[in-house]
Structure formats: C-alpha cells, structure tokens
Design an enzyme around this catalytic site. Structure first.
Site, mmCIF file in Angstrom:
data_model
loop_
_atom_site.group_PDB
_atom_site.id
_atom_site.type_symbol
_atom_site.label_atom_id
_atom_site.label_comp_id
_atom_site.label_asym_id
_atom_site.label_seq_id
_atom_site.Cartn_x
_atom_site.Cartn_y
_atom_site.Cartn_z
ATOM 1 N N CYS A 2 17.144 -70.526 -105.051
ATOM 2 C CA CYS A 2 18.097 -69.656 -104.359
ATOM 3 C C CYS A 2 17.376 -69.158 -103.115
ATOM 4 C CB CYS A 2 18.503 -68.481 -105.238
ATOM 5 S SG CYS A 2 19.483 -67.257 -104.338
ATOM 6 N N HIS A 38 17.658 -66.626 -101.396
ATOM 7 C CA HIS A 38 17.347 -65.188 -101.348
ATOM 8 C C HIS A 38 16.007 -64.867 -102.023
ATOM 9 C CE1 HIS A 38 21.520 -64.443 -100.284
ATOM 10 N NE2 HIS A 38 21.275 -63.162 -100.194
ATOM 11 N N ASP A 84 24.816 -70.470 -94.702
ATOM 12 C CA ASP A 84 24.552 -69.828 -96.002
ATOM 13 C C ASP A 84 25.664 -68.828 -96.288
ATOM 14 O OD1 ASP A 84 22.939 -69.175 -98.368
ATOM 15 O OD2 ASP A 84 22.592 -67.253 -97.388
ATOM 16 N N SER A 85 25.765 -68.426 -97.534
ATOM 17 C CA SER A 85 26.765 -67.422 -97.918
ATOM 18 C C SER A 85 26.453 -66.059 -97.266
ATOM 19 C CB SER A 85 26.785 -67.271 -99.435
ATOM 20 O OG SER A 85 25.520 -66.832 -99.884
ATOM 21 N N GLU A 92 19.913 -58.165 -101.562
ATOM 22 C CA GLU A 92 20.965 -57.761 -100.612
ATOM 23 C C GLU A 92 20.940 -56.248 -100.373
ATOM 24 O OE1 GLU A 92 23.727 -59.255 -98.923
ATOM 25 O OE2 GLU A 92 22.705 -61.155 -99.186
ATOM 26 N N CYS A 130 22.107 -73.131 -98.734
ATOM 27 C CA CYS A 130 22.512 -72.273 -99.851
ATOM 28 C C CYS A 130 22.578 -73.170 -101.076
ATOM 29 C CB CYS A 130 23.885 -71.665 -99.558
ATOM 30 S SG CYS A 130 24.586 -70.737 -100.921
HETATM 31 N N1 DGL Z 1 21.591 -67.837 -101.111
HETATM 32 C C1 DGL Z 1 22.434 -68.358 -102.142
HETATM 33 C C2 DGL Z 1 21.756 -69.529 -102.864
HETATM 34 O O1 DGL Z 1 20.823 -70.087 -102.374
HETATM 35 C C3 DGL Z 1 22.831 -67.341 -103.177
HETATM 36 C C4 DGL Z 1 23.539 -66.144 -102.676
HETATM 37 C C5 DGL Z 1 24.941 -66.012 -103.184
HETATM 38 O O2 DGL Z 1 25.162 -65.885 -104.387
HETATM 39 O O3 DGL Z 1 25.820 -66.051 -102.324
HETATM 40 O O4 DGL Z 1 22.158 -69.898 -103.920
#
Ligand code: DGL
Length: 277
Positions: free
Chosen positions: A193, A195, A11-12, A159, A74
């Site tokens: 997403c 997050h 993931d990012s 975050e 991600c």
């Molecule tokens: N967790 C990422 C997603 O599922 C988004 C976070 C980011 O923008 O890096 O899209």
C-alpha cells in the site's frame, strides 16, 4: 508526430506521492502529472465496481490531459481495476497509450528478496481480498510461501497524521504480531500500500531486525526505467521538461499541506472535477 505529454501518476489520494518521489528521482528529465482522487479516498474499503469506475474515470481524465502513459500508483486500484482497464477499455478508448500498475513490478521481483522463501504482504482490505498478489506471485515464484494481512487502520492513521503518534503503536503491533504468528519463518514484509512507507519508523520499532521491509517506490521506478528502454515507441511520446504538476479532486490547499509529508517537497496543486471539457 503527435504532441508529447507527461507521465500520469494516479492514486486514490496522497499515497502515490511516495511512488512519484522515486519516479522523479529515477527519471528527473521526464514530465509528470500527478492526480490524487482525495475527494473519494479511501478506495481500500470500496467494492470492485466502485474502484473500477473511479479508476477508469481518473485514467480517462489523465488521457484528456495528454498523458501517453499512466502509472496507477495505488495497490487497491491496481489490484481491482487495472486488468479490466488494460484489457477491456484501453483497446477502444486509447489503443496507442499505456496504463501500468504497481503490482506486476513488485510480484516479479519480490521472490529475490527472501532467504527463507516465506514472505508477508500487508495491504488494504481491497488489495488483500482481491488475492491479486497471491495469484501474480505464484506465476513468478511458485514455491514461495505467502501470508497476507489486512491492515484496515493504517491508511486512516497516515491520512490523519498519526503515523508517529502513540495511537499507531496498537494497530501496527496488532497486525505485525498477527502475520508473524501465522508464519514465523517470514523474513520479508512487503508494504503493498503506497501509504505505508510513512509508517516505516513505527514498523521498525516493533519488527524483529532480521525481517526486511520492502516498499515499492524504487521497485516501480526501476521497472518503469526498464520499460521505457524496451518501449521506445512510448518513450518518444513523453515530454522531457523536468516539471511535476499536481491535481487533486478535493481542496488544493489541504492537499499542499499534507503532500509534503509523502513527497518530501512542497507542492503547488490545482483542483479538478474530472470532467473532460
Ligand atoms: N494508497 C492506496 C493503496 O496503495 C490505499 C489507500 C486507499 O485505501 O485509498 O492501496
């Protein structure tokens, strides 16, 4: 037979930990190696070219660590980079290994969740503007009415640990109101997403109770379980030590501090610069 290896989960940053949690629950005997590219997060606001370059570098790194299979946990990277990696890069860099994403398992089941046939997708700018969800859902559920909403502030709120704070109220309400105004028949909202599951308590506070919230962890875990049953040639390459290791491209102590929120357990993390030695 070649040496076995862990399932890589990428993931990012922290978001993919919400998916990893479900994967470990579903496949407790498998070994996992998580990589969070925290040094370069967020991906959601970046260009196609940049997301592709970052994701490919991370995938190559996980291959160098012996992963026969990688889950790109991600949405932004899955939407913007995965197809290229699968079709263009994999045949030359690692033809016997596999890279899977979160989009496909979600789009092939989402239509079964709705009664009205109207769903809403919430995601980052990158995910929504790629239109990948619209394109993929159309293949499986052509009659579904799909509305999309970019929620640019939701990742920064999470975050920064503000998901339960009063500051989140404004942005969560704003995006929910906007998508429900666009289509008042929506009965299913997809958190596209990784997050966003941390915002579920806040979302529930502002969402009519008849609207279902779908988060991807379980969907992706069930799909991987099926995939491994259908692909014994990949399954037999996976190590079953039951251990989970964590890597980050930024500070490992900062990662450990925040990761518990997403993963539900303490993590012990190592730092990597992604250079393959
Ligand atoms: N967790 C990422 C997603 O599922 C988004 C976070 C980011 O923008 O890096 O899209």
């Amino acid at each position: 037979m070649a040496e076995k290896g862990p399932i890589g989960v990428f993931d990012s940053g922290y978001g993919g930990l919400t998916v990893l949690k479900s994967l470990v629950e579903k496949l407790p005997n498998h070994e996992f190696l998580y990589l969070g590219d925290n040094a370069r997060t967020p991906y959601g606001t970046r260009s196609f070219e940049t997301i592709y370059r970052y994701t490919l570098q991370s995938v190559k790194y996980l291959f160098s660590q012996g992963c026969p299979l990688i889950i790109v946990a991600c949405n932004t990277a899955s939407a913007k980079a995965l197809r290229n990696i699968q079709q263009k890069d994999l045949p030359t860099i690692a033809p016997d290994r596999r890279v899977l994403g979160v989009l496909r398992p979600t789009t092939e089941t989402i239509g079964n969740q709705t009664s009205t046939g109207h769903i809403g997708i919430l995601g980052t700018r990158g995910t929504i503007q790629s239109e990948s969800y619209l394109i993929e859902i159309k293949k499986f559920f052509p009659h579904l009415k799909v509305s999309q909403e970019i929620c640019p502030m939701w990742v920064p709120l999470v975050e920064n640990g503000e998901q339960d704070g009063p500051g989140a109220d404004y942005f969560v309400q704003k995006n929910l109101n906007h998508i429900l105004k666009a289509d008042d028949k929506i009965d299913t909202l997809l958190l596209a997403c990784t997050h966003y599951p941390l915002l579920i308590p806040k979302i529930k506070q502002f969402l009519p109770p008849n609207i279902k919230i779908i988060d991807q962890g379980k969907i992706v875990a069930d799909s991987l379980f099926d995939y491994l049953n259908r692909h014994p040639e990949i399954e037999e390459k996976l190590r079953k030590s039951g251990s989970v290791k964590f890597l980050t491209t930024d500070d490992e102590n900062a990662f450990n501090e925040k990761a518990t929120l997403f993963y539900g357990k303490k993590t012990i993390t190592e730092k990597t610069d992604l250079n393959i030695r």
